[in-house]
Design a protein around this motif. Structure first.
Motif, PDB file in Angstrom:
ATOM      1  N   ALA A  74       0.789  -1.236   0.000  1.00  0.00           N
ATOM      2  CA  ALA A  74       0.000   0.000   0.000  1.00  0.00           C
ATOM      3  C   ALA A  74       0.818   1.281   0.000  1.00  0.00           C
ATOM      4  N   VAL A  75       2.036   1.254   0.496  1.00  0.00           N
ATOM      5  CA  VAL A  75       2.750   2.511   0.747  1.00  0.00           C
ATOM      6  C   VAL A  75       3.117   3.236  -0.544  1.00  0.00           C
ATOM      7  N   PHE A  76       3.406   2.497  -1.608  1.00  0.00           N
ATOM      8  CA  PHE A  76       3.898   3.152  -2.822  1.00  0.00           C
ATOM      9  C   PHE A  76       2.822   3.999  -3.494  1.00  0.00           C
ATOM     10  N   ILE A  77       1.570   3.549  -3.453  1.00  0.00           N
ATOM     11  CA  ILE A  77       0.513   4.330  -4.093  1.00  0.00           C
ATOM     12  C   ILE A  77       0.332   5.664  -3.372  1.00  0.00           C
ATOM     13  N   VAL A  78       0.437   5.639  -2.034  1.00  0.00           N
ATOM     14  CA  VAL A  78       0.324   6.886  -1.268  1.00  0.00           C
ATOM     15  C   VAL A  78       1.508   7.788  -1.564  1.00  0.00           C
ATOM     16  N   LEU A  79       2.692   7.226  -1.522  1.00  0.00           N
ATOM     17  CA  LEU A  79       3.896   8.007  -1.760  1.00  0.00           C
ATOM     18  C   LEU A  79       3.867   8.670  -3.128  1.00  0.00           C
ATOM     19  N   LEU A  80       3.553   7.911  -4.165  1.00  0.00           N
ATOM     20  CA  LEU A  80       3.595   8.457  -5.523  1.00  0.00           C
ATOM     21  C   LEU A  80       2.483   9.475  -5.768  1.00  0.00           C
ATOM     22  N   MET A  81       1.265   9.186  -5.299  1.00  0.00           N
ATOM     23  CA  MET A  81       0.169  10.117  -5.512  1.00  0.00           C
ATOM     24  C   MET A  81       0.403  11.442  -4.784  1.00  0.00           C
ATOM     25  N   VAL A  82       0.814  11.364  -3.529  1.00  0.00           N
ATOM     26  CA  VAL A  82       1.039  12.589  -2.753  1.00  0.00           C
ATOM     27  C   VAL A  82       2.247  13.340  -3.286  1.00  0.00           C
ATOM     28  N   ARG A 117      -4.948  18.465   0.187  1.00  0.00           N
ATOM     29  CA  ARG A 117      -5.829  17.678   1.041  1.00  0.00           C
ATOM     30  C   ARG A 117      -6.618  16.645   0.235  1.00  0.00           C
ATOM     31  N   SER A 118      -7.161  17.086  -0.887  1.00  0.00           N
ATOM     32  CA  SER A 118      -7.963  16.173  -1.711  1.00  0.00           C
ATOM     33  C   SER A 118      -7.109  15.052  -2.285  1.00  0.00           C
ATOM     34  N   VAL A 119      -5.856  15.354  -2.600  1.00  0.00           N
ATOM     35  CA  VAL A 119      -4.949  14.329  -3.122  1.00  0.00           C
ATOM     36  C   VAL A 119      -4.665  13.281  -2.049  1.00  0.00           C
ATOM     37  N   ILE A 120      -4.436  13.725  -0.829  1.00  0.00           N
ATOM     38  CA  ILE A 120      -4.157  12.804   0.265  1.00  0.00           C
ATOM     39  C   ILE A 120      -5.372  11.919   0.534  1.00  0.00           C
ATOM     40  N   VAL A 121      -6.567  12.510   0.503  1.00  0.00           N
ATOM     41  CA  VAL A 121      -7.778  11.715   0.712  1.00  0.00           C
ATOM     42  C   VAL A 121      -7.952  10.703  -0.421  1.00  0.00           C
ATOM     43  N   ALA A 122      -7.679  11.117  -1.654  1.00  0.00           N
ATOM     44  CA  ALA A 122      -7.772  10.192  -2.789  1.00  0.00           C
ATOM     45  C   ALA A 122      -6.776   9.042  -2.633  1.00  0.00           C
ATOM     46  N   ALA A 123      -5.580   9.371  -2.143  1.00  0.00           N
ATOM     47  CA  ALA A 123      -4.581   8.326  -1.894  1.00  0.00           C
ATOM     48  C   ALA A 123      -5.054   7.371  -0.804  1.00  0.00           C
ATOM     49  N   MET A 124      -5.730   7.913   0.204  1.00  0.00           N
ATOM     50  CA  MET A 124      -6.270   7.071   1.268  1.00  0.00           C
ATOM     51  C   MET A 124      -7.338   6.126   0.732  1.00  0.00           C
ATOM     52  N   LYS A 125      -8.171   6.621  -0.196  1.00  0.00           N
ATOM     53  CA  LYS A 125      -9.201   5.763  -0.793  1.00  0.00           C
ATOM     54  C   LYS A 125      -8.569   4.590  -1.542  1.00  0.00           C
ATOM     55  N   ALA A 126      -7.510   4.873  -2.277  1.00  0.00           N
ATOM     56  CA  ALA A 126      -6.817   3.797  -2.992  1.00  0.00           C
ATOM     57  C   ALA A 126      -6.089   2.877  -2.023  1.00  0.00           C
ATOM     58  N   ASN A 127      -5.568   3.461  -0.955  1.00  0.00           N
ATOM     59  CA  ASN A 127      -4.742   2.722  -0.009  1.00  0.00           C
ATOM     60  C   ASN A 127      -5.548   1.725   0.801  1.00  0.00           C
ATOM     61  N   ILE A 128      -6.790   2.061   1.153  1.00  0.00           N
ATOM     62  CA  ILE A 128      -7.555   1.191   2.041  1.00  0.00           C
ATOM     63  C   ILE A 128      -7.802  -0.172   1.405  1.00  0.00           C
ATOM     64  N   GLY A 129      -8.095  -0.178   0.102  1.00  0.00           N
ATOM     65  CA  GLY A 129      -8.286  -1.445  -0.586  1.00  0.00           C
ATOM     66  C   GLY A 129      -6.999  -2.237  -0.712  1.00  0.00           C
ATOM     67  N   LEU A 130      -5.903  -1.538  -1.000  1.00  0.00           N
ATOM     68  CA  LEU A 130      -4.615  -2.218  -1.124  1.00  0.00           C
ATOM     69  C   LEU A 130      -4.148  -2.779   0.217  1.00  0.00           C
ATOM     70  N   SER A 131      -4.439  -2.075   1.301  1.00  0.00           N
ATOM     71  CA  SER A 131      -4.078  -2.583   2.626  1.00  0.00           C
ATOM     72  C   SER A 131      -4.809  -3.887   2.910  1.00  0.00           C
ATOM     73  N   LEU A 132      -6.090  -3.941   2.546  1.00  0.00           N
ATOM     74  CA  LEU A 132      -6.856  -5.171   2.741  1.00  0.00           C
ATOM     75  C   LEU A 132      -6.302  -6.305   1.887  1.00  0.00           C
ATOM     76  N   VAL A 133      -5.945  -5.989   0.648  1.00  0.00           N
ATOM     77  CA  VAL A 133      -5.347  -7.001  -0.226  1.00  0.00           C
ATOM     78  C   VAL A 133      -4.044  -7.526   0.374  1.00  0.00           C
ATOM     79  N   GLY A 134      -3.191  -6.608   0.849  1.00  0.00           N
ATOM     80  CA  GLY A 134      -1.928  -7.018   1.445  1.00  0.00           C
ATOM     81  C   GLY A 134      -2.112  -7.890   2.672  1.00  0.00           C
ATOM     82  N   VAL A 135      -3.092  -7.552   3.506  1.00  0.00           N
ATOM     83  CA  VAL A 135      -3.364  -8.349   4.706  1.00  0.00           C
ATOM     84  C   VAL A 135      -3.807  -9.758   4.321  1.00  0.00           C
ATOM     85  N   ILE A 136      -4.706  -9.875   3.345  1.00  0.00           N
ATOM     86  CA  ILE A 136      -5.189 -11.195   2.940  1.00  0.00           C
ATOM     87  C   ILE A 136      -4.056 -12.031   2.346  1.00  0.00           C
ATOM     88  N   VAL A 137      -3.205 -11.409   1.541  1.00  0.00           N
ATOM     89  CA  VAL A 137      -2.058 -12.137   0.979  1.00  0.00           C
ATOM     90  C   VAL A 137      -1.147 -12.621   2.100  1.00  0.00           C
TER      91      VAL A 137
END
Length: 281
Positions: free
Chosen positions: A157-165, A200-220
């Motif tokens: 999840a971290v790379f999507i947040v880093l790159l978007m922000v 602010r809106s970019v960070i929130v958008a990154a959070m929206k993308a991140n929440i799904g990726l975090s769940l994917v990472g946890v399941i993997v």
């Protein structure tokens, strides 16, 4: 007239008929969208149930909604479903918070250190492109069975947040930055007064993308090493060929994903409302 955009009536004045018609049209539109969404879900469930009952598909491989519901009730009564759901939820939220914070901090550091950014840019691209599932055995060896779940989730999840922000920071209005710098503003003031508020809106958008990726990472991660969690439940159900259990866990994952996304959307709405109130004051 048709095509005109109705605007909210000023406070203290009676709403015009055009505005009331527009408001009713918006309500009907929202109801229609929700009805269409519920209709699609109902149609999918009906087709799935009928296909399995009529043996158009093998129910041993696909299960069917009524069997999944029965399995869910049994797991709830035994307390098993709540236990595994809670474990996955805690791991997901923890990984989400950690990866979001780490991604934003790294983006800030890259903005503060342009030379480091130029040096690390290709490595960030490579790091984002590497299939994170290939790192699961490495994290398992390095961190052990428990912490490796968090490690792989954060890595996913971290790379999507880093790159978007980071991209958002780079695209901040240069004229505003120059203006603050011309007036004697420090780098820290530019960051806190211009760059961060503008993104602010970019960070929130990154959070929206991140929440799904975090769940994917946890399941993997749970697939590899967990002794509890919905990922573990999916693996266990597939090993004993209980597809009802597997589908039940997948349904709960969908509910968790939707709930977390709605939570981030509510946070976005709250931030927007706060900004509007401050702007009015």
């Amino acid at each position: 007239m048709p095509g005109e955009i109705a605007t909210p009536a000023p406070a203290g004045r009676q709403a015009s008929p055009a505005y009331l018609n527009w408001q009713r049209a918006q309500v009907r539109r929202r109801i229609g969208i929700v009805a269409a969404q519920l209709g699609l879900i109902a149609a999918f469930l009906v087709v799935w149930e009928v296909a399995a009952r009529m043996l158009w598909v093998n129910p041993l491989l696909t299960s069917y909604p009524s069997a999944v519901t029965s399995s869910m009730i049994t797991l709830l009564q035994d307390g098993v479903l709540f236990k595994h759901t809670w474990v996955t939820l805690v791991e997901t939220i923890t990984s989400f918070v950690a990866s979001t914070a780490l991604g934003v901090v790294l983006a800030v550091w890259l903005w503060l250190a342009p030379t480091a950014r130029r040096i690390l840019d290709p490595f960030l691209v490579v790091g984002n492109a590497v299939p994170k599932i290939a790192l699961v055995p490495i994290f398992y060896i390095w961190l052990g069975p428990a912490l490796s779940i968090y490690g792989i989730a954060i890595a996913v999840a971290v790379f999507i947040v880093l790159l978007m922000v980071h991209i958002g920071f780079e695209q901040t209005d240069k004229n505003k930055v120059k203006l603050v710098r011309t007036l004697g503003g420090t780098t820290w003031q530019i960051l806190t007064k211009v760059v961060l508020p503008a993104n602010r809106s970019v960070i929130v958008a990154a959070m929206k993308a991140n929440i799904g990726l975090s769940l994917v990472g946890v399941i993997v991660g749970e697939f590899q090493s967990a002794k509890a969690g919905l990922g573990y439940l999916i693996v266990y159900g597939s090993q004993i060929f209980q597809m009802d259990m597997v589908m039940c866990a997948i349904v709960i994952l969908g509910v968790i994903s939707l709930a977390l996304f709605v939570g981030i959307s509510l946070l976005e709405k709250w931030i927007t409302d706060v900004r509007l109130i401050r702007a009015e004051n």
